[in-house]
Design an enzyme around this catalytic site. Structure first.
Site, PDB file in Angstrom:
ATOM      1  N   ASP A 268       0.847  -1.191   0.000  1.00 33.23           N
ATOM      2  CA  ASP A 268       0.000   0.000   0.000  1.00 33.23           C
ATOM      3  C   ASP A 268       0.881   1.239   0.000  1.00 33.23           C
ATOM      4  O   ASP A 268       1.762   1.394   0.845  1.00 33.23           O
ATOM      5  CB  ASP A 268      -0.895  -0.024   1.248  1.00 33.23           C
ATOM      6  CG  ASP A 268      -1.805   1.192   1.324  1.00 33.23           C
ATOM      7  OD1 ASP A 268      -2.990   1.058   0.994  1.00 33.23           O
ATOM      8  OD2 ASP A 268      -1.318   2.273   1.728  1.00 33.23           O
TER       9      ASP A 268
ATOM     10  N   TYR B   4       2.760   9.838   0.185  1.00 35.47           N
ATOM     11  CA  TYR B   4       3.835   9.197   0.935  1.00 35.47           C
ATOM     12  C   TYR B   4       5.212   9.448   0.315  1.00 35.47           C
ATOM     13  O   TYR B   4       6.221   9.383   1.012  1.00 35.47           O
ATOM     14  CB  TYR B   4       3.618   7.690   1.025  1.00 35.47           C
ATOM     15  CG  TYR B   4       2.340   7.258   1.694  1.00 35.47           C
ATOM     16  CD1 TYR B   4       1.590   8.126   2.487  1.00 35.47           C
ATOM     17  CD2 TYR B   4       1.867   5.953   1.530  1.00 35.47           C
ATOM     18  CE1 TYR B   4       0.415   7.716   3.090  1.00 35.47           C
ATOM     19  CE2 TYR B   4       0.693   5.540   2.128  1.00 35.47           C
ATOM     20  CZ  TYR B   4      -0.033   6.418   2.896  1.00 35.47           C
ATOM     21  OH  TYR B   4      -1.203   5.993   3.481  1.00 35.47           O
TER      22      TYR B   4
ATOM     23  N   HIS C 286      -7.918   9.267  -1.117  1.00 27.96           N
ATOM     24  CA  HIS C 286      -7.221   9.175   0.165  1.00 27.96           C
ATOM     25  C   HIS C 286      -8.069   9.682   1.333  1.00 27.96           C
ATOM     26  O   HIS C 286      -8.095   9.072   2.406  1.00 27.96           O
ATOM     27  CB  HIS C 286      -5.912   9.963   0.083  1.00 27.96           C
ATOM     28  CG  HIS C 286      -4.861   9.488   1.035  1.00 27.96           C
ATOM     29  ND1 HIS C 286      -3.513   9.569   0.763  1.00 27.96           N
ATOM     30  CD2 HIS C 286      -4.948   8.934   2.262  1.00 27.96           C
ATOM     31  CE1 HIS C 286      -2.821   9.085   1.779  1.00 27.96           C
ATOM     32  NE2 HIS C 286      -3.669   8.692   2.704  1.00 27.96           N
TER      33      HIS C 286
END
Length: 293
Positions: free
Chosen positions: A95, A100, A163
């Site tokens: 994931d 990120y 998200h």
């Protein structure tokens, strides 16, 4: 458990393995055995890991145990090494997210694992990525996904998630969010673009993350393709019972992040691993708190 041929079980010792699973599951995961002498190359045997058949979309079944790649700050080489180590011990579900900054590291690790023969091809790995809030606009969904695919060096992701149910002014990705950057969320427009991503084959399945039942109500009112997954924080101390019932009725799989608690937002404790109730259960059964969880 472990599928170890009887002819070698006295000669080899298991030194790397993390998975236990019920017999009815069918995902093959690698496990390494080394000779007692420690001088020979490892051989690989297979163990089983549960997988989930998603009810919406065209994704392959999703391995029920996944590895997250959120690192703050992003440390690309360490992320790459961690993913390779994860593949070696059996992880096949990874994931990531645009926010990120680890998509490139994940893609490089999977490519390296393929070159080493740790996996036969990219198709053996289930990859999830996510659309960040600054790209949560109807005209930015596909460009954002294509950028993620370039970072990953892949033609598709298995699962692409919104998200957060939050839309911010277009611009650089940053966290934490700023209230003054928030704009109205175009549920219909954004989800139509998510559906187009699936139709184009850029994402095998689409879904959401951090959505409540109220957010899902708004989304389902305009959806022609239902979300396959809602990824939310969930653990023994935050069980999301109402949301789980809602999603079960709609055929939406609920995926947990931070199932072992992680840290709270203040960063000073862990409600799962420091739970006295879970510690008592674990001690009574001779297990770790993580195993009980």
């Amino acid at each position: 458990m472990y599928n170890i041929p009887s002819s070698i079980e006295d000669e080899y010792v298991v030194v790397r393995t993390i998975f236990y699973s019920p017999a009815e599951t069918n995902t093959l995961v690698s496990c390494y055995l080394y000779r007692h002498s420690r001088t020979s190359q490892p051989i690989m045997v297979s163990v089983l890991v549960p997988e989930v058949a998603l009810r919406h979309g065209n994704a392959r079944p999703m391995p029920a145990v996944g590895m997250g790649t959120a690192v703050a700050p992003a440390m690309l080489e360490k992320a790459r090494e961690a993913v390779l180590a994860g593949i070696e011990v059996g992880y096949r579900h990874f994931d990531t997210a645009a926010l990120y900054g680890t998509e490139a590291a994940l893609g490089e690790a999977i490519a390296e694992a393929t070159r080493r023969g740790l996996v036969a091809s990219r198709e053996e790995v289930f990859v999830t990525s996510k659309l960040w809030s600054t790209q949560c606009h109807a005209d930015l969904v596909l460009p954002s996904l294509r950028e993620s695919l370039r970072n990953l060096q892949m033609e598709y992701v298995d699962l692409f998630l919104i998200h957060w149910p939050i839309s911010l002014k277009p611009g650089p990705m940053a966290f934490p969010l700023k209230r003054e950057d928030a704009v109205p969320f175009d549920f219909e427009g954004v989800w139509r673009s998510m559906e187009e991503a699936q139709r184009l084959g850029l994402a095998k399945a689409i879904g959401v993350s951090n959505f409540t039942t109220k957010h899902l109500d708004k989304l389902l009112a305009v959806a022609t393709i239902l979300p396959a997954v809602n990824q939310v924080e969930m653990s023994p101390v935050w069980q999301q019972r109402t949301l789980r019932r809602y999603c079960a009725e709609k055929g939406i799989h609920v995926s947990a992040y931070s199932p072992l608690g992680g840290q709270n937002w203040a960063g000073n404790d862990n409600g799962v691993l420091e739970s006295p109730v879970l510690a008592e259960i674990a001690n009574a059964r001779g297990k770790s708190i993580a195993q009980v969880s």
